[in-house]
Every structure is written in structure tokens, then in C-alpha cells.
Write a protein that holds these residues in place. Structure first.
Motif, PDB file in Angstrom:
ATOM      1  N   ASP A 155     -50.501  76.911  87.689  1.00  0.00           N
ATOM      2  CA  ASP A 155     -49.479  76.898  86.933  1.00  0.00           C
ATOM      3  C   ASP A 155     -49.899  76.391  85.450  1.00  0.00           C
ATOM      4  N   GLN A 156     -51.058  75.892  85.204  1.00  0.00           N
ATOM      5  CA  GLN A 156     -51.425  75.528  83.905  1.00  0.00           C
ATOM      6  C   GLN A 156     -52.181  76.760  83.357  1.00  0.00           C
ATOM      7  N   LYS A 157     -51.564  77.033  82.055  1.00  0.00           N
ATOM      8  CA  LYS A 157     -52.466  78.527  81.603  1.00  0.00           C
ATOM      9  C   LYS A 157     -53.830  78.373  81.427  1.00  0.00           C
ATOM     10  N   TRP A 158     -54.615  79.657  81.748  1.00  0.00           N
ATOM     11  CA  TRP A 158     -56.085  79.502  81.358  1.00  0.00           C
ATOM     12  C   TRP A 158     -56.241  79.961  80.101  1.00  0.00           C
ATOM     13  N   TYR A 159     -57.161  79.046  79.509  1.00  0.00           N
ATOM     14  CA  TYR A 159     -57.699  79.379  78.223  1.00  0.00           C
ATOM     15  C   TYR A 159     -59.340  79.659  78.295  1.00  0.00           C
ATOM     16  N   PRO A 160     -60.008  80.321  77.547  1.00  0.00           N
ATOM     17  CA  PRO A 160     -61.417  80.538  77.534  1.00  0.00           C
ATOM     18  C   PRO A 160     -62.460  78.955  77.771  1.00  0.00           C
ATOM     19  N   MET A 161     -61.939  78.097  77.149  1.00  0.00           N
ATOM     20  CA  MET A 161     -62.700  76.803  77.227  1.00  0.00           C
ATOM     21  C   MET A 161     -62.915  76.466  78.640  1.00  0.00           C
ATOM     22  N   TYR A 162     -61.815  76.644  79.391  1.00  0.00           N
ATOM     23  CA  TYR A 162     -61.854  76.070  81.017  1.00  0.00           C
ATOM     24  C   TYR A 162     -63.114  76.462  81.882  1.00  0.00           C
ATOM     25  N   ILE A 163     -63.768  77.634  81.222  1.00  0.00           N
ATOM     26  CA  ILE A 163     -64.865  78.064  82.053  1.00  0.00           C
ATOM     27  C   ILE A 163     -65.862  77.136  82.047  1.00  0.00           C
ATOM     28  N   ALA A 164     -65.837  76.207  81.007  1.00  0.00           N
ATOM     29  CA  ALA A 164     -67.024  75.289  81.214  1.00  0.00           C
ATOM     30  C   ALA A 164     -66.658  74.006  81.580  1.00  0.00           C
ATOM     31  N   GLN A 165     -65.384  73.866  82.335  1.00  0.00           N
ATOM     32  CA  GLN A 165     -64.858  72.721  82.694  1.00  0.00           C
ATOM     33  C   GLN A 165     -65.752  71.797  83.918  1.00  0.00           C
ATOM     34  N   PRO A 166     -66.429  72.412  84.633  1.00  0.00           N
ATOM     35  CA  PRO A 166     -67.293  71.984  85.481  1.00  0.00           C
ATOM     36  C   PRO A 166     -68.324  70.972  84.758  1.00  0.00           C
ATOM     37  N   ALA A 167     -68.886  71.719  83.824  1.00  0.00           N
ATOM     38  CA  ALA A 167     -69.845  70.985  83.024  1.00  0.00           C
ATOM     39  C   ALA A 167     -69.310  69.557  82.259  1.00  0.00           C
ATOM     40  N   TRP A 168     -68.206  69.698  81.646  1.00  0.00           N
ATOM     41  CA  TRP A 168     -67.694  68.717  80.845  1.00  0.00           C
ATOM     42  C   TRP A 168     -66.998  67.500  81.966  1.00  0.00           C
ATOM     43  N   ASN A 169     -66.694  68.117  83.131  1.00  0.00           N
ATOM     44  CA  ASN A 169     -66.002  67.039  84.031  1.00  0.00           C
ATOM     45  C   ASN A 169     -67.328  66.251  84.571  1.00  0.00           C
ATOM     46  N   ALA A 353     -62.231  68.234  95.592  1.00  0.00           N
ATOM     47  CA  ALA A 353     -61.757  67.964  94.393  1.00  0.00           C
ATOM     48  C   ALA A 353     -62.799  68.991  93.355  1.00  0.00           C
ATOM     49  N   TRP A 354     -64.113  68.873  93.740  1.00  0.00           N
ATOM     50  CA  TRP A 354     -64.975  69.601  92.758  1.00  0.00           C
ATOM     51  C   TRP A 354     -64.746  71.145  92.777  1.00  0.00           C
ATOM     52  N   HIS A 355     -64.542  71.522  94.205  1.00  0.00           N
ATOM     53  CA  HIS A 355     -64.187  72.919  94.488  1.00  0.00           C
ATOM     54  C   HIS A 355     -63.022  73.338  93.656  1.00  0.00           C
ATOM     55  N   LYS A 356     -62.005  72.546  93.627  1.00  0.00           N
ATOM     56  CA  LYS A 356     -60.830  72.962  92.718  1.00  0.00           C
ATOM     57  C   LYS A 356     -61.003  73.170  91.257  1.00  0.00           C
ATOM     58  N   VAL A 357     -61.868  72.044  90.844  1.00  0.00           N
ATOM     59  CA  VAL A 357     -62.445  72.046  89.339  1.00  0.00           C
ATOM     60  C   VAL A 357     -63.171  73.433  89.148  1.00  0.00           C
ATOM     61  N   VAL A 358     -64.160  73.764  90.017  1.00  0.00           N
ATOM     62  CA  VAL A 358     -64.623  75.050  89.648  1.00  0.00           C
ATOM     63  C   VAL A 358     -63.846  76.252  89.885  1.00  0.00           C
ATOM     64  N   ARG A 359     -63.014  76.042  90.915  1.00  0.00           N
ATOM     65  CA  ARG A 359     -62.269  77.495  91.174  1.00  0.00           C
ATOM     66  C   ARG A 359     -61.331  77.671  89.826  1.00  0.00           C
ATOM     67  N   LEU A 360     -60.560  76.791  89.221  1.00  0.00           N
ATOM     68  CA  LEU A 360     -59.599  76.835  88.521  1.00  0.00           C
ATOM     69  C   LEU A 360     -60.125  76.806  86.981  1.00  0.00           C
ATOM     70  N   SER A 361     -61.482  76.826  86.835  1.00  0.00           N
ATOM     71  CA  SER A 361     -62.220  77.264  85.744  1.00  0.00           C
ATOM     72  C   SER A 361     -62.165  78.593  85.392  1.00  0.00           C
ATOM     73  N   PHE A 362     -61.833  79.303  86.512  1.00  0.00           N
ATOM     74  CA  PHE A 362     -61.848  80.856  86.355  1.00  0.00           C
ATOM     75  C   PHE A 362     -60.381  81.123  86.217  1.00  0.00           C
ATOM     76  N   PRO A 363     -60.148  82.411  85.673  1.00  0.00           N
ATOM     77  CA  PRO A 363     -58.533  82.535  85.425  1.00  0.00           C
ATOM     78  C   PRO A 363     -57.974  82.875  86.928  1.00  0.00           C
ATOM     79  N   ASN A 364     -56.831  82.892  87.271  1.00  0.00           N
ATOM     80  CA  ASN A 364     -56.158  83.165  88.629  1.00  0.00           C
ATOM     81  C   ASN A 364     -56.334  84.628  88.814  1.00  0.00           C
ATOM     82  N   GLY A 365     -56.787  84.613  90.251  1.00  0.00           N
ATOM     83  CA  GLY A 365     -57.291  85.909  90.864  1.00  0.00           C
ATOM     84  C   GLY A 365     -58.534  86.389  90.704  1.00  0.00           C
TER      85      GLY A 365
END
Length: 420
Positions: A155-169, A353-365
Motif C-alpha cells: 500500500d506504499q506507492k512505488w517510485y523508481p528509486m525503490y528499485i535500488a532499495q536492496p542496495a541501500w538497505n 525480511a530481506w525477501h520482502k525488501v527485494v520483493r517490494l523494490s519492484f512495482p506491485n504485480g
């Protein structure tokens, strides 16, 4: 995962208001029983942990005076890492929660304790004790949900920056105490504002953080390495301190991620606060918005007993050494009211926890509709969503949502046929 209010199978839909109120009374009784039984054994426990940590730190730093020799470097580095973890987790975190204020010991009190962390105690107590523990897992209110830099819910809106969230996490994990300092200061948010719109004490808070950083840097990378010069251990001592601080950061980050990030942890909408949230409602939010780590007594101590995250969120001011005792009774409450007590061993919980971080780095669906066969096409869709404008992202997101819904219906029909 999505907010609990939007789930087709709401895990608390079967509970009446009367049952929720009764659940609250039962948990209040568990808490009160422990409050009434606090005493000398509990006080002896925290004093023993503090004494052990301090002797371990002093001994490890003494060994590191001779860290030019590999065995001494390994022994001193491991000891210093453990002492920093103990101070941060079982001592500092819990004292600042007020868990030991009842002892009336001015040296072990939330109002006087300053921990070995670059975030000043007062700033951390506000962002953690007052904000996070009040608004636990409410999207848009609890900034601990992703620390304001990650997407951890559909339910958090996806933005392009999130694609890199595994790296910055991962980067955040390596420098976790500095990330927490920036988070407590709301650094990005406040620096983007004109000076006149920043909090009145913002500059003072930044100065306090910088003072602590200077003290820590001076101690770990100047004073103790200089003391090692006579044995030729200047550089090895610097390396040992770097590794110990890194180990403490990685461990703390991992434990904290396991508390609220794993798959299966529930999140909530802001509207929950507008519905006159009762004591029982608040308890349920803590119960379903937290996750535990199963393991040995030593592991529990090294996590600051945040391996009992559910019990900690229910009773944040109870002595941490009593959470294991409370857990037995809390589990019984979960079972009685048919609620999911989310607990896994350390490694599976970290993986989740990491699985979720990676999964939600991509847009829903996107992941749900991606196969080996259509991978090139899906990569193209993702590239357009990353580089395209808002309208492009919205249009492609609608396509992904439609594809995901059709796929879900297809899977459901297949399961029905298979069951028949």
C-alpha cells in the motif's frame, strides 16, 4: 502483504469488540503480574550484564594493544564486537525504554543514561519510544516502516528509486548507527525545508549528533590506536575497531529488521487511529505488527531480548529478562483468540525480511506476472517504469494489476480443479 483493513481475510474479523476488550484485560493482567514481582533478582541481572559488558570491553581493548599478533587481533576484535552489541541492545536500548527506572538507581535510569551510539538518547527516545511504539506499523505514521527510505508494504506507492532499495538497505546496515541518527533527525526532510520552517531545535540536535560522532571517532580511531603504537599495533587496532563497529551495526540492523519487516507481519491504515482505538485495539496492533525470533538464551541476550519483539511491543517498559516468562502466557492469549503468533529462527526470519525488501523494490504485480518466458518483455516494462514519467508509471501499473488479477483467478481455478 497489504494493510489489514484491505485484506479479503482480515485476521481479526472474527473478534467482537467485547472479545478485544477482554483480550486487553488479560494482557494488562500479565503485565501487572510481572510489575508486581520485579525485585532483587531483576536488579542483579542488569547490573551483572553491565559489569560483564564493561569488563569485556576493557579486556578486549587491552588485548588489542598487542593486535599486531593475529591471535590477539581476532580475540580482541570478537570481544569488542560482543561488548558493543551488548551495550547497544540489552543495555542501552532497554534502559532508555525505562525498563529499569523502577530500581531508582540514578546510574541506570532512562533520564540519565547515554548509550554508545551516535544518536543522543533524548532524540532516540522521542522517535522510537514516543512515535514508533505509539503508531506501530501504521502506514504513513510509523516512520520505522522502512525508515522513510524503503517500501515495505504494497500500500506504499512505488517510485523508481525503490528499485535500488536492496542496495541501500545493505549500506544502511553497514553504517546503521549513522542511519538511525539521520532518521531521528529527519535529516532529508528537514534539509529540504527552508531554515525558518525547520524545528526550532534542529540545529542544536545536529550539533549534539556531531559531538557524539567526534567523541566516538576520537575514542575508536585515535586514542586507542595511539595507545597501541608502542607494540606496533596502531593500524591493527584501527582495523579492529572498524570491524567491531561494523559487526555491531550489522547485528543490530538484522535483529531490528526481524521485528517488523518479515513476511506475515501486519500493517494498518491511519483510519485505525480515527476509530477511538481502545487498549485492546492497541494491543492487537502490537501483537500482529511484530515478529519474534526463536533461539537460545544467549541469542535472546545478544538481541537485547528483541527476539521477543511481540512481548517487547506489548510491554515495552518491562525488564527484558522477563520477556521469555511473559511469552508463554502471551502465546496462550494468541491461541485463545485464534491469532497468528509469528515466530521463526534467526536465519529464516532474516531471510524473510530481506525477501520482502527485494520483493517490494519492484512495482506491485511485476514479480507475480514475470516468468522465464516473458522475462525480456517484463524487463522492458520495468525499465519504462523506472525511466518514464508519472503517467507512464500509472498506465503500466494498471496493466500489471490487471495481469496479476487474471493470474490469481487462473491459479485459484486450477487449485479448485486439483482439489476436486
Amino acid at each position: 502483504m497489504t494493510t489489514i483493513q484491505k485484506k479479503a481475510n482480515n485476521p481479526i474479523a472474527h473478534l467482537s469488540k467485547e472479545q478485544i476488550a477482554e483480550l486487553g484485560r488479560e494482557l494488562d493482567a500479565i503485565r501487572q503480574e510481572i510489575v508486581d514481582s520485579r525485585g532483587a533478582d531483576d536488579a542483579a541481572y542488569i547490573r551483572k550484564v553491565i559489569k560483564t559488558q564493561r569488563y569485556l570491553e576493557m579486556g578486549s581493548r587491552g588485548v588489542l594493544l598487542f593486535s599486531i599478533f593475529p591471535p590477539a587481533w581476532v580475540l580482541g576484535t570478537v570481544g569488542l564486537s560482543v561488548s558493543k552489541i551488548l551495550e547497544n541492545m540489552e543495555i542501552g536500548h532497554n534502559i532508555l525504554h525505562g525498563q529499569w527506572d523502577w530500581m531508582r538507581d540514578p546510574k541506570i535510569h532512562s533520564s540519565t543514561w547515554e548509550w554508545d551510539n551516535v544518536t543522543p538518547s533524548d532524540a532516540w527516545k522521542h522517535s522510537h519510544n514516543e512515535v514508533h511504539h505509539t503508531y506501530t506499523n501504521i502506514v504513513g505514521k510509523d516512520n520505522d516502516l522502512g525508515y522513510g527510505i524503503m517500501r515495505v508494504d504494497e500500500d506504499q506507492k512505488w517510485y523508481p528509486m525503490y528499485i535500488a532499495q536492496p542496495a541501500w538497505n545493505f549500506i544502511n546496515a553497514c553504517f546503521f548507527q549513522y542511519g538511525i541518527a539521520a532518521y531521528d533527525l529527519e535529516l532529508g526532510k528537514n534539509l529540504s525545508r527552508p531554515k525558518e520552517k525547520r524545528p526550532a531545535d534542529f540545529d542544536d540536535q545536529v550539533k549534539k549528533v556531531l559531538v557524539k560522532i567526534r567523541k566516538h571517532m576520537t575514542r575508536d580511531y585515535v586514542i586507542h590506536p595511539v595507545l597501541s603504537i608502542p607494540t606496533g599495533s596502531f593500524v591493527p587496532t584501527i582495523a579492529a575497531n572498524l570491524v567491531a563497529n561494523w559487526a555491531r551495526n550489522m547485528w543490530s540492523h538484522s535483529v531490528i529488521m526481524c521485528g517488523h519487516f518479515p513476511e506475515g507481519v501486519e500493517t494498518f491504515e491511519r483510519e485505525m487511529l480515527d476509530e477511538d482505538e481502545t487498549r485492546g485495539d492497541w494491543y492487537i496492533r502490537q501483537m500482529l505488527g511484530s515478529a519474534n525470533i526463536s533461539g537460545s538464551k544467549l541469542m535472546h541476550i545478544m538481541t537485547g531480548n528483541l527476539s521477543h519483539q511481540i512481548e517487547h511491543h506489548l510491554f515495552p517498559d518491562l525488564p527484558s529478562n522477563r520477556y521469555a516468562e511473559a511469552a508463554v502466557k502471551v502465546k496462550a492469549v494468541f491461541d485463545k483468540y485464534e491469532l497468528n503468533y509469528l515466530e521463526r529462527p534467526l536465519v529464516p526470519q532474516i531471510y524473510s525480511a530481506w525477501h520482502k525488501v527485494v520483493r517490494l523494490s519492484f512495482p506491485n504485480g511485476w514479480l507475480e506476472t514475470t516468468t522465464v518466458k516473458n522475462l525480456p518483455k517484463q524487463v522492458g516494462v520495468l525499465a519504462k517504469m523506472v525511466t518514464g514519467g508519472r503517467k507512464t508509471r500509472r498506465a503500466l501499473q494498471r496493466q500489471l494489476d490487471d495481469q496479476a488479477r487474471r493470474r490469481a483467478v487462473k491459479v485459484e481455478k486450477a487449485e479448485v480443479v486439483e482439489a476436486a
